[in-house]
Design an enzyme around this catalytic site. Structure first.
Site, PDB file in Angstrom:
ATOM      1  N   CYS A 120       0.816  -1.214   0.000  1.00  0.00           N
ATOM      2  CA  CYS A 120       0.000   0.000   0.000  1.00  0.00           C
ATOM      3  C   CYS A 120       0.852   1.269   0.000  1.00  0.00           C
ATOM      4  O   CYS A 120       2.077   1.222   0.083  1.00  0.00           O
ATOM      5  CB  CYS A 120      -0.954  -0.027   1.188  1.00  0.00           C
ATOM      6  SG  CYS A 120      -2.338   1.146   1.064  1.00  0.00           S
ATOM      7  N   LYS A 122       2.110   3.918   1.590  1.00  0.00           N
ATOM      8  CA  LYS A 122       3.256   4.430   2.342  1.00  0.00           C
ATOM      9  C   LYS A 122       4.430   3.464   2.366  1.00  0.00           C
ATOM     10  O   LYS A 122       5.550   3.855   2.710  1.00  0.00           O
ATOM     11  CB  LYS A 122       2.838   4.760   3.787  1.00  0.00           C
ATOM     12  CG  LYS A 122       1.640   5.705   3.900  1.00  0.00           C
ATOM     13  CD  LYS A 122       1.877   7.033   3.219  1.00  0.00           C
ATOM     14  CE  LYS A 122       0.676   7.967   3.325  1.00  0.00           C
ATOM     15  NZ  LYS A 122      -0.480   7.551   2.548  1.00  0.00           N
ATOM     16  N   SER A 469      -5.473  11.751  -2.720  1.00  0.00           N
ATOM     17  CA  SER A 469      -5.240  10.420  -3.266  1.00  0.00           C
ATOM     18  C   SER A 469      -4.855  10.538  -4.724  1.00  0.00           C
ATOM     19  O   SER A 469      -5.318  11.437  -5.428  1.00  0.00           O
ATOM     20  CB  SER A 469      -6.520   9.577  -3.144  1.00  0.00           C
ATOM     21  OG  SER A 469      -6.415   8.398  -3.917  1.00  0.00           O
TER      22      SER A 469
END
Length: 562
Positions: A120, A122, A469
């Protein structure tokens, strides 16, 4: 002789040998290169639920290649799960928490190299930051994207559709039952969000930098291709250690230029700017990544139209040839002579790359759009710059001007959609939500998605220092620098004041005289943070986080030229 080989008879040798003999590790194995397999695995999120199997495949391959693997687990943040608490303030800080965890475990144990299993948003930047900080031989293996499914109505949906449908519910155009049905179908496999959000964008960045094997991105999670790469990575990391090829040999200024060009070509996430800035800071490169984005924007057009930039999906980009194919299209512009973890140059990696679908990956001469994917805007409320994903701005919108409608949180702004308090022509400002202002960057992206779901995106602009995002689309200006809580001019804009955003000139301007801005800033005081509790990680983060233009890394770095 590896750095992990301690002198027999010493305390370090004796106590470690006792530990490892208890684990049935033989003396012969102890002479092999000792390799951390960084496993960001978690059962909290579908992004990570397959990573344990990938880890096992990598460890087996390392053993077969003559290495000794050790699995090291870290925190595993998910943008759609870990964002629930404290208005998503924990998300951005987890990136740097992972970096520090890796440092503690790999340096503390004096291991010889590492394989980082990235999933994901990070995790990929954190893994590359840790790689260049520690500078031990490292490979990043990106662990793949998820796919959507079909609702009971027969409509295909993915997580991006669910994200935006909240706005449609607020606007009254769909029912709660409709939204619930979408959540049943939107995610059918493990892996990161479909589309060119931050996760897939950073997977592509890892390959473009040369820190993951050529051809690794994008890749469908749980696919045979992913496990083929797990085997190759396990073999290659042993070779990298024996050849002493380290991350700072690979992640150079020219490599970062290549990554930025690829981001521009695919229309990657706006968050790549902060993450590449952080990677450059950790690598002690004396470069201005924001300025590099700005300079390269005029040279690289948009070659792909993958959601949210167009109709194609991530699986279409993979089928068309993936990152290698995009880099092949950019062959005349890339720094081709530089080294990659393959042990070969960029030129050698893309020499036989094929473009399997000219509609998905177009040419530089005949692009999807002459605009770059990501552009840096400047103006009197963003003197250090801000970011616009031009590839996701509706076609035909070259300029937007309207009154500021100001909110200090996205929950209030989403609620305002349902109340009809957001009007066509508004410039919505979400501020005091940056790394310092949160602290930890607060979500603005759910509001942007809700705007799309409500059908307002072509008619309303959003300006924020909060978290966006890569899936967001519309007239969206993000990463305002300096952020409001650090004394950026965004802090002093008043309700109703006119804001102009010019897509062609790449400027953002508040209709406020410069002298008035200076006068207001002289009277400005930082907002209070009553939610901060002394001693918590967020309080520590608030004390240590640096400006977002440096990637919002922790702790002041003094390597840059004065």
């Amino acid at each position: 002789m590896y750095r992990s080989d301690f002198e027999p008879g010493t305390t370090r040798w004796a106590v470690r040998r006792a530990q490892w003999r208890a684990m049935s590790i033989t003396d012969d194995d102890m002479k092999k290169p000792k390799i951390a397999v960084i496993n960001t695995s978690s059962t909290l999120s579908s992004c990570f639920i397959h990573v344990n199997k990938v880890s096992e495949a990598v460890q087996n391959a390392i053993r077969m290649a003559g290495g000794l693997p050790f699995e090291v687990r870290t925190v595993a943040p998910s943008d759609f799960v870990t964002s629930a608490g404290k208005k998503a303030r924990y998300l951005m800080p987890t990136r740097d928490l992972i970096v520090n965890e890796i440092e503690c475990m790999v340096e503390g144990a004096v291991l010889d190299g590492m394989v980082c299993l990235s999933s994901c948003d990070k995790t990929t930047p954190a893994h590359i930051m840790a790689a260049v900080r520690l500078n031990v031989p490292t490979l990043v293996l990106t662990c793949g994207y998820q796919v959507g499914g079909y609702c009971s109505s027969g409509q295909f949906v993915d997580i991006d559709d669910v994200y935006e449908a909240v706005g449609a519910l607020q606007a009254g155009t769909i029912s709660l039952e409709d939204l619930t049905d979408m959540t049943e179908a939107a995610i059918q496999t493990p892996g990161v969000c479909a589309g060119l959000g931050t996760a897939n964008s950073m997977h592509i960045v890892a390959e473009a930098l040369g820190i993951s094997l050529a051809g690794n991105s994008p890749v469908k999670a749980e696919s045979r291709k992913l496990y083929d790469y797990a085997r190759k990575v396990g073999e290659r990391i042993v070779e990298l250690i024996n050849q002493n090829i380290c991350p700072r040999d690979i992640v150079t200024e020219k490599a970062i230029e290549n990554a930025i060009m690829v981001v521009q070509a695919v229309g990657g996430s706006v968050n790549t700017v902060r993450h590449l800035s952080a990677i450059a800071t950790e690598a002690e490169l004396d470069i201005d990544v924001v300025k590099m984005y700005e300079n390269l924007a005029s040279k690289i057009p948009l070659l792909t139209a993958v959601r949210p930039n167009g109709p194609y999906r991530t699986e279409d980009l993979e089928a068309a040839g993936g990152t290698r194919a995009v880099m092949k299209r950019l062959e005349d512009k890339l720094n081709k002579e530089i080294l990659t973890v393959n042990g070969t140059t960029v030129a050698e990696n893309i020499d036989d790359a094929k473009i399997n679908d000219d509609r998905v990956i177009k040419t530089v001469k005949d692009p999807q759009s002459k605009r770059p994917g990501v552009a840096i805007f400047r103006g009197n409320i963003a003197p250090d710059g801000c970011i616009v994903k031009l590839s996701a701005v509706p076609q035909g919108i070259d300029r937007f001007e309207g009154p500021a409608n100001i909110f200090d949180g996205e929950d209030e702004a989403i609620e305002a959609i349902g109340k009809g308090e957001i009007k066509k022509g508004d410039v919505i400002i979400l501020r005091n939500m940056g790394p310092i202002g949160g602290p930890g960057t607060v979500f603005a992206c759910s509001f942007v998605a809700a705007m799309n779901g409500a059908g307002l995106a072509p008619y309303v602009a959003v300006v924020t220092d909060g978290e966006l995002s890569g899936l967001n689309r519309g007239i969206v200006v993000g990463q305002m620098m300096p952020e409001a809580a650090a004394g950026g001019p965004l802090a002093i804009v008043k309700q109703g004041e006119t804001i102009t955003i010019d897509m062609e000139a790449r400027t953002i301007h508040a209709h406020i005289a410069n002298a008035e801005i200076d006068e207001r800033l002289s009277r400005w005081t930082p907002p209070a943070k009553p939610h901060l509790k002394a001693g918590t990680y967020l309080a520590q983060y608030c004390e240590l986080v640096q400006p977002i233009a440096q990637g919002a890394v922790l702790g002041k770095r003094d390597f840059r030229k004065k």
